[in-house]
Design a protein around this motif. Structure first.
Motif, PDB file in Angstrom:
ATOM      1  N   SER A  71      71.564 -16.090 -10.578  1.00 52.21           N
ATOM      2  CA  SER A  71      71.945 -17.025  -9.515  1.00 52.21           C
ATOM      3  C   SER A  71      73.229 -17.771  -9.874  1.00 52.21           C
ATOM      4  O   SER A  71      74.075 -18.036  -9.020  1.00 52.21           O
ATOM      5  N   PHE A  72      73.382 -18.088 -11.171  1.00 52.42           N
ATOM      6  CA  PHE A  72      74.620 -18.746 -11.617  1.00 52.42           C
ATOM      7  C   PHE A  72      75.809 -17.811 -11.475  1.00 52.42           C
ATOM      8  O   PHE A  72      76.906 -18.209 -11.052  1.00 52.42           O
ATOM      9  N   GLN A  73      75.593 -16.523 -11.831  1.00 51.20           N
ATOM     10  CA  GLN A  73      76.673 -15.542 -11.714  1.00 51.20           C
ATOM     11  C   GLN A  73      77.109 -15.383 -10.257  1.00 51.20           C
ATOM     12  O   GLN A  73      78.298 -15.265  -9.956  1.00 51.20           O
ATOM     13  N   LEU A  74      76.128 -15.392  -9.339  1.00 51.44           N
ATOM     14  CA  LEU A  74      76.449 -15.230  -7.929  1.00 51.44           C
ATOM     15  C   LEU A  74      77.254 -16.418  -7.387  1.00 51.44           C
ATOM     16  O   LEU A  74      78.172 -16.249  -6.585  1.00 51.44           O
ATOM     17  N   THR A  75      76.891 -17.618  -7.810  1.00 51.58           N
ATOM     18  CA  THR A  75      77.568 -18.806  -7.264  1.00 51.58           C
ATOM     19  C   THR A  75      78.950 -19.010  -7.860  1.00 51.58           C
ATOM     20  O   THR A  75      79.782 -19.690  -7.252  1.00 51.58           O
ATOM     21  N   THR A  76      79.210 -18.453  -9.054  1.00 50.54           N
ATOM     22  CA  THR A  76      80.506 -18.657  -9.714  1.00 50.54           C
ATOM     23  C   THR A  76      81.401 -17.435  -9.629  1.00 50.54           C
ATOM     24  O   THR A  76      82.519 -17.461 -10.161  1.00 50.54           O
ATOM     25  N   ASP A  77      80.913 -16.363  -9.008  1.00 55.09           N
ATOM     26  CA  ASP A  77      81.747 -15.157  -8.903  1.00 55.09           C
ATOM     27  C   ASP A  77      83.011 -15.482  -8.109  1.00 55.09           C
ATOM     28  O   ASP A  77      82.970 -16.128  -7.052  1.00 55.09           O
ATOM     29  N   ILE A  78      84.168 -15.009  -8.610  1.00 53.96           N
ATOM     30  CA  ILE A  78      85.463 -15.338  -8.005  1.00 53.96           C
ATOM     31  C   ILE A  78      85.578 -14.797  -6.590  1.00 53.96           C
ATOM     32  O   ILE A  78      86.132 -15.443  -5.696  1.00 53.96           O
ATOM     33  N   TYR A  79      85.001 -13.597  -6.364  1.00 57.81           N
ATOM     34  CA  TYR A  79      85.074 -13.009  -5.027  1.00 57.81           C
ATOM     35  C   TYR A  79      84.182 -13.770  -4.047  1.00 57.81           C
ATOM     36  O   TYR A  79      84.554 -14.012  -2.888  1.00 57.81           O
ATOM     37  N   VAL A  80      82.986 -14.102  -4.510  1.00 56.81           N
ATOM     38  CA  VAL A  80      82.084 -14.873  -3.649  1.00 56.81           C
ATOM     39  C   VAL A  80      82.719 -16.205  -3.284  1.00 56.81           C
ATOM     40  O   VAL A  80      82.691 -16.639  -2.117  1.00 56.81           O
ATOM     41  N   GLN A  81      83.332 -16.869  -4.267  1.00 54.00           N
ATOM     42  CA  GLN A  81      84.001 -18.139  -4.007  1.00 54.00           C
ATOM     43  C   GLN A  81      85.122 -17.952  -2.983  1.00 54.00           C
ATOM     44  O   GLN A  81      85.283 -18.753  -2.056  1.00 54.00           O
ATOM     45  N   HIS A  82      85.892 -16.876  -3.180  1.00 54.32           N
ATOM     46  CA  HIS A  82      87.027 -16.621  -2.294  1.00 54.32           C
ATOM     47  C   HIS A  82      86.556 -16.378  -0.855  1.00 54.32           C
ATOM     48  O   HIS A  82      87.136 -16.942   0.096  1.00 54.32           O
ATOM     49  N   TYR A  83      85.511 -15.548  -0.698  1.00 53.89           N
ATOM     50  CA  TYR A  83      85.020 -15.249   0.654  1.00 53.89           C
ATOM     51  C   TYR A  83      84.463 -16.497   1.348  1.00 53.89           C
ATOM     52  O   TYR A  83      84.689 -16.714   2.555  1.00 53.89           O
ATOM     53  N   LEU A  84      83.755 -17.327   0.595  1.00 50.80           N
ATOM     54  CA  LEU A  84      83.206 -18.541   1.199  1.00 50.80           C
ATOM     55  C   LEU A  84      84.311 -19.520   1.600  1.00 50.80           C
ATOM     56  O   LEU A  84      84.198 -20.217   2.626  1.00 50.80           O
ATOM     57  N   GLN A  85      85.386 -19.570   0.776  1.00 52.64           N
ATOM     58  CA  GLN A  85      86.533 -20.416   1.134  1.00 52.64           C
ATOM     59  C   GLN A  85      87.167 -19.933   2.432  1.00 52.64           C
ATOM     60  O   GLN A  85      87.547 -20.731   3.309  1.00 52.64           O
ATOM     61  N   GLN A  86      87.299 -18.594   2.561  1.00 49.90           N
ATOM     62  CA  GLN A  86      87.875 -18.036   3.783  1.00 49.90           C
ATOM     63  C   GLN A  86      86.997 -18.339   5.001  1.00 49.90           C
ATOM     64  O   GLN A  86      87.507 -18.670   6.079  1.00 49.90           O
TER      65      GLN A  86
END
Length: 591
Positions: free
Chosen positions: A74-89
């Motif tokens: 769950s920590f890996q999912l929330t800190t993944d750079i791609y996941v962060q980028h998509y959520l920002q978009q």
């Protein structure tokens, strides 16, 4: 000293001798048995606890390790750079099409990171608009209250992992985290992650050995059950009894005793328990019982020798009396012969023999006298019950004529009087207690003719009786009171139409006559009271009792009246009668 003890014992009554003997036997067996059993159960409980604690430790450690892995995921999912980028978009995008493409890319990334874990039901990720981007083989659309609970729990921990326990709507265990943007160390909230874990499959993989004892793994935290949703032990007892270090308890729950081993987990602070029905653990105690058996055998041999010496003088006269009782028990009272050749001590045993002989003489006299009385009582009861029904019917018929005279004109009165005359002739001319069914139907039809003139369109009657049943003999005046009862409760107490159906059918050696109406019905508790005549009503509550008893007097206990009723849906009164081809067979019952 020895002579005094012997003299004292010889003067004791039998019951005192037996009490003395039984006290000695019970004391010896109880003392030895309780000591051995107490030690055996103590050893057994300790051994079971060791085995259960070992199994619980292995299972809890394995489950905890898997939960740690999932929390790291769950920590890996929330800190993944791609996941962060998509959520920002998604946070900044206003185009529906663009949001759709970003959402597809986000789901693809989630699948790459955590889609292969077999214990994950689904990965639910929510953007700032609470839109769900989920992947997994067992996705669900979570209830709004469940989503609010997840959002609230995640917000409280500010990016930390939070466990959300299963509920009735969703049986999955959840890890939830608030997703915060770490770009430029802003830590702005950009979404929420909910990792749905198949806790049932996870628990089963590491508790297969418990199936041999029908044991259950139960995980709870501060009274809240984590797994499974339903625990053999109530939440209140789980919260009170399992605190502190590891240990075990014997607990009662719904008349079942359980052996419960528990241990707290270091990482999650949850308490892991193995709950085993105590009845399933007795196989291992067989070895302990053998030790108890050997000790008891030694005591038994010593006590048996002494008991035989003491009881020989007691059992001989009792055995002789028992032989007499067996003769009586066989039912051959004529073979019972009193004898004075037996010689016993002048104690209670001799009195028992004399009293038994006197009792048997009195029993034979009472049997003969009672048989004669029963014949007279049966005949009197039958005549009394039959006489009690006929005046009741005549009263109700005259009342119907009175009503019609007040409401209708003379044409109808003449026809009603004609029907009444037929009824009176049937009552006077047919003296037999049992008549063919077609004759009984004629009585009913005459009664219904009168009632139809009184109630006109409010009353309708349907008859469905096979022709082969018309010659079957039935007790006289058993059907008309049932029809009268239906009319009184369905018409006189209500405004509306009354539909009555009369049906006859055969099943095996029984004939069933049923009268069904669409009246207000009878309360469940009143049905038995009607048959007992305990309810005083304007209908034929007393008549039902009389008919029921009359049928049983004629044919036996398995026949009579059965009432089926439902409030506001109607009532069916069923007569259970024997199916006989010729009336002579039924007349034989009376004779």
């Amino acid at each position: 000293m020895k002579n005094k003890i012997h003299s004292f014992y010889s003067r004791l009554k039998i019951k005192h001798k037996m009490i003395l003997l039984l006290t000695f036997i019970l004391f010896a067996f109880s003392s030895g048995g309780l000591m051995v059993l107490q030690y055996a159960f103590h050893v057994y409980n300790e051994e079971i606890y060791k085995q259960s604690a070992q199994s619980l430790s292995v299972s809890s450690n394995s489950i905890e390790n898997e939960l740690i892995k999932l929390e790291r995921l769950s920590f890996q999912l929330t800190t993944d750079i791609y996941v962060q980028h998509y959520l920002q978009q998604l946070k900044s995008s206003t185009s529906n099409y663009e949001q759709y493409i970003i959402g597809m890319n986000l789901r693809k990334r989630l699948l790459e990171i955590g889609g292969s874990d077999k214990y994950i039901n689904s990965i639910q990720m929510y953007d700032m608009n609470s839109y769900d981007y989920s992947i997994g083989n067992r996705q669900v659309i979570m209830h709004e209250e469940r989503v609010k609970q997840i959002m609230s729990q995640a917000k409280e921990h500010k990016g930390g992992a939070r466990w959300v326990f299963p509920g009735d709507a969703d049986p999955s265990l959840l890890i939830t985290r608030e997703i915060r943007a770490y770009e430029n160390i802003s830590l702005d909230t950009i979404g929420v992650l909910a990792l749905r874990i198949n806790i049932e499959e996870l628990a089963k993989d590491f508790t297969n050995s418990l199936k041999d004892y029908n044991a259950h793994l139960v995980i709870f935290h501060e009274g809240d059950v984590v797994y499974p949703l339903e625990s053999p032990i109530s939440k209140e007892k789980l919260k009170v009894n399992f605190t502190g270090d590891s240990g075990y308890h014997l607990m009662d729950e719904e008349r079942e005793q359980y052996f419960v081993t528990y241990t707290p987990a270091e990482y999650t602070n949850w308490t892991y328990t193995i709950i085993t029905p105590f009845s399933n653990l007795f196989e291992a105690i067989t070895y302990v019982k053998n030790a108890v058996f050997i000790v008891n055998i030694g005591l038994f041999i010593i006590i048996l020798y002494l008991s035989i010496r003491l009881m020989n003088g007691i059992t001989a006269p009792i055995e002789s009396l028992n032989k007499k009782m067996k003769i009586v028990q066989s039912g051959e009272l004529d073979l019972f012969v009193e004898t004075n050749k037996e010689s016993f001590y002048q104690d209670e045993t001799a009195e028992m023999h004399d009293n038994f002989n006197v009792m048997m003489r009195q029993i034979n006299e009472l049997i003969t006298e009672n048989y004669k009385k029963q014949l007279v009582i049966k005949d009197s009861e039958f005549k009394t019950l039959q006489a009690q029904i006929n005046p009741h019917f005549l009263y109700n018929t005259l009342e119907s004529i009175n009503w019609t005279a007040k409401i209708e004109k003379q044409e109808k009165i003449s026809k009603m009087a004609e029907s009444l005359g037929n009824l009176l002739r049937s009552t006077i001319s047919m003296k037999e207690p049992i008549i063919p069914l077609n004759k009984e139907l004629e009585i009913v039809n005459n009664y219904l003719t009168i009632q139809k003139y009184r109630y006109e369109e409010r009353l309708s009657v349907e008859t469905n009786i096979p022709s082969y049943l018309l010659t079957i003999p039935v007790p006289k005046f058993v059907l008309q009171p049932l029809v009268e009862n239906s009319i009184r409760y369905s018409l006189e107490k209500r405004i509306g139409h009354c539909a009555i159906k009369i049906v006859a059918r055969k099943a095996d050696d029984f004939m069933f006559l049923e009268v069904t109406d669409n009246g207000p019905g009878i309360e469940e508790g009143s049905v038995t009271q009607l048959l007992r005549g305990e309810i005083s009503s304007t209908g034929t509550g007393l008549g039902l009792k009389n008919i029921h008893e009359r049928i049983q007097l004629l044919f036996g206990e398995k026949y009579g009246i059965h009432i089926m009723s439902e409030i506001e849906k109607g009532t069916t009164i069923q007569l259970i009668l024997p199916y006989k081809e010729e009336s002579e067979d039924v007349q034989c019952v009376i004779g």
